[in-house]
Design an enzyme around this catalytic site. Structure first.
Site, short mmCIF file in Angstrom:
data_model
loop_
_atom_site.label_atom_id
_atom_site.label_comp_id
_atom_site.label_asym_id
_atom_site.label_seq_id
_atom_site.Cartn_x
_atom_site.Cartn_y
_atom_site.Cartn_z
N LYS A 244 0.85 -1.19 0.00
CA LYS A 244 0.00 0.00 0.00
C LYS A 244 0.89 1.24 0.00
O LYS A 244 1.60 1.50 0.97
CB LYS A 244 -0.92 0.04 1.23
CG LYS A 244 -2.04 1.07 1.04
CD LYS A 244 -2.77 1.41 2.32
CE LYS A 244 -2.09 2.49 3.09
NZ LYS A 244 -1.99 3.80 2.40
N THR B 262 6.51 7.72 13.55
CA THR B 262 6.78 6.90 14.73
C THR B 262 5.49 6.46 15.42
O THR B 262 5.37 5.30 15.84
CB THR B 262 7.70 7.69 15.70
OG1 THR B 262 8.98 7.79 15.06
CG2 THR B 262 7.87 6.99 17.03
N THR C 190 2.54 5.99 14.05
CA THR C 190 1.91 4.94 13.23
C THR C 190 2.65 3.62 13.43
O THR C 190 2.03 2.55 13.54
CB THR C 190 1.92 5.31 11.72
OG1 THR C 190 1.54 6.67 11.58
CG2 THR C 190 1.00 4.44 10.91
N GLU D 94 10.72 1.58 9.81
CA GLU D 94 11.60 2.73 9.51
C GLU D 94 10.78 3.98 9.82
O GLU D 94 9.83 4.29 9.11
CB GLU D 94 12.01 2.72 8.03
CG GLU D 94 12.83 1.52 7.62
CD GLU D 94 14.20 1.49 8.27
OE1 GLU D 94 14.67 2.53 8.74
OE2 GLU D 94 14.80 0.40 8.31
N CYS E 51 13.29 12.00 5.73
CA CYS E 51 13.50 11.56 7.12
C CYS E 51 14.94 11.78 7.56
O CYS E 51 15.22 11.84 8.75
CB CYS E 51 13.12 10.09 7.26
SG CYS E 51 14.00 9.06 6.08
N GLU F 52 9.52 15.95 15.50
CA GLU F 52 9.78 15.98 14.06
C GLU F 52 8.80 16.93 13.38
O GLU F 52 7.59 16.75 13.48
CB GLU F 52 9.61 14.56 13.49
CG GLU F 52 10.00 14.47 12.04
CD GLU F 52 9.75 13.09 11.44
OE1 GLU F 52 8.67 12.51 11.70
OE2 GLU F 52 10.61 12.60 10.70
#
Ligand code: NAD
Length: 508
Positions: A201, A256, A258, A276, A310, A412
């Site tokens: 997905k 993070t 999720t 990741e 990222c 973030e």
């Protein structure tokens, strides 16, 4: 099923379509299709939602709002394909994947335009980085599977062990919006090369190039069911993949929180998990660095892809003795960066990915002010003219004067926003660098070799770049420590993740 199948017209028109869409984006709205069992399908419930281009703020395509029924169809197709694909010789799997890589290369311009339209990134970036890297990902794993071998352990008392690395079965791959086709292919390529079949997905925010990729897979002759792409929302289609009882491994790249949610579902089901996640990367600049090279690279590491990588260095830590020199040179360069139409070849800074994300970034700029930060460059939304008036643009922003512990320096932001702070000693720089929940990447600028090695060893991050940034060798382990993730991607690490190791012990 058949009447739901969207006819696949074997023609280059598919690849020309993105450029047509760019020209007539106000009038043409195309339906993206799922790719299941080798066919382009509508979602079973027939529901769609709009795909907005951040360049204009207008819809240019419709995305399937897939649910667990679509995921089940995809799973069944993948399960059916597994026996044959896992027993297909690696050389044959490799040839098909090399053909896919060749087709990505042939369609570079159309894919790059589609990526920029969907994501808002400058066309120069998608043409030089995103799409070439997607091609490399497929080619790299198509060929690395031919060079992979497993271990043997010989015992002195006349026995031998060998490791049989078997594909896992049906695996799930879920990817984010910031590097859409680049990260999508980074996951599915090792999974398929190792003999697994995949339910994947892409992000619902940037699904378009994965849709074009499904057409490329058909043209390349990828057997039906080896790769299945289900489009839709994370909490619906994504959740159905993660919680599917028979999907045995999940490779996820995204935020993070999720990742934590996915782990809470997948871990009790004993799925293999690769996560990741986010980062808040330090860029440590010592006074003895090559100033010009550092400055040019710091512009990129701060603002490439509008800061939505990222690995971007969002916390710039500068040795006190060169702080003022760095600050004035950096501000001068950043204030000259023009935010513009991503489709112009010279544009270096395009749109951020969505209105919601733009508002999140702007809210962090407001938070920084409340926390005592001084905006020394940018700090505002940028409204462009004409067709682009409704697009989502933010000026590259530099903030100084914030303590390390504040939210702006801890959370973030994932946009064109960096903070700059000074440090006095190497020890202080390392303490500041390590002082977040994240541990993805760090950059160190120094001409002192011993200091560089010392810093690398002391930094609690999965990746350290010294006197460079984002220089990638696809064979190296890629991933983060702390809340930046679990596991490593890249090279043979990825092939290990997508296989089960079985030890076979023979007494001789
Ligand atoms: P996100 O977590 O919102 O979404 C990522 C993917 O997960 C999307 O496909 C989304 O649909 C899906 N998803 C969302 N909720 C889900 C659920 N409940 N179940 C299953 N799937 C679900 O992340 P994003 O906003 O798309 O991406 C930005 C984040 O990704 C940033 O935090 C960034 O640092 C991170 N990122 C990390 C890396 C890395 O390699 N470490 C690389 C790129 C981006």
């Amino acid at each position: 099923m058949q009447n739901k199948c969207i006819l696949f017209i074997y023609a280059k028109l598919f690849y020309i379509l993105p450029s047509l869409l760019i020209k007539f984006s106000a009038t043409i709205v195309e339906k993206i299709a799922n790719y299941i069992d080798g066919q382009l399908l509508e979602p079973t419930a027939g529901l769609y939602f709009e795909n907005i281009s951040p360049i204009t703020g207008k819809a240019f395509s419709l995305i399937p709002d897939s649910d667990e029924k679509d995921v089940e169809l995809a799973y069944k197709a993948a399960e059916k394909a597994f026996h044959s694909w896992s027993n297909t010789p690696a050389t044959t799997r490799s040839k098909i994947m090399v053909k896919i890589a060749d087709l990505i290369a042939e369609n570079l311009n159309a894919l790059a335009k589609a990526e920029s339209l969907d994501n808002g990134k400058p066309l120069a970036l998608s043409t030089s980085v995103d799409i070439p890297r997607a091609e490399s990902n497929i080619r790299f794993f198509a060929t690395s599977i031919l060079h992979w071998s497993s271990e043997a352990h010989i015992m002195e008392n006349n026995a031998i062990n060998y490791t049989n690395r078997k594909p896992i079965g049906v695996v799930g791959c879920i990817s984010p919006w910031n590097l859409p086709l680049y990260l999508f292919t980074w996951k599915i390529a090792p999974a398929m090369a190792a003999g697994n079949t995949v339910v994947a997905k892409p992000s619902e925010i940037t699904p378009y190039t994965a849709f074009l990729f499904s057409k490329i897979c058909i043209e390349a002759g990828l057997p039906a069911g080896v790769l299945n792409i289900v489009h839709g929302f994370g909490n619906k289609a994504g959740n159905a993949i993660v919680s599917h009882k028979k999907i045995k491994a999940i490779s996820f790249t995204g935020g993070t929180s999720t990742g934590a949610h996915i782990a809470s579902i997948a871990a009790p089901m004993f799925k293999k998990l690769s996560l990741e996640l986010g980062g808040k990367n330090p860029n440590i600049i010592f006074a003895d660095a090559d100033f010009d090279k550092m400055l040019a690279t710091t512009l990129r590491s701060s603002f490439s892809n509008q800061g939505q990588i990222c690995l971007c260095g969002s916390r710039i830590l500068v040795e006190e003795s060169i702080y003022e020199k760095f600050k004035s040179a950096f501000v001068e360069k950043v204030s000259k960066m023009t935010v513009g139409d991503p489709m112009y070849p010279d544009t270096k800074t395009g749109a951020v990915v969505s209105e919601a994300h733009m508002n999140k970034i702007l809210s962090y700029i407001e938070l920084a002010k409340k926390e005592g930060g001084k905006i020394i460059c940018g700090g505002e939304r940028k409204v462009l003219s004409g067709e682009l008036e409704g697009g989502f643009y933010i000026q590259p922003t530099i903030i100084e004067g914030l303590p390390q512990a504040c939210r702006t320096n801890q959370e973030e932001i994932f946009g064109p926003v960096v903070t700059i702070s000074s440090f006095k000693t190497e020890e202080e720089a390392i303490t500041m660098a390590n002082d977040t929940q994240y541990g993805l990447a760090a950059t160190v600028w120094t001409s002192n070799l011993s200091k560089a090695h010392r810093c690398a060893a002391a930094l609690d991050t999965g990746i350290v770049w010294i006197n460079t940034w984002l220089l990638r060798d696809l064979r190296t382990p890629f991933g983060g420590t702390k809340n930046s993730g679990v596991g490593r991607e890249g090279g043979f690490e990825a092939l290990r993740f997508f296989t089960e190791a079985q030890n076979v012990c023979i007494e001789l």
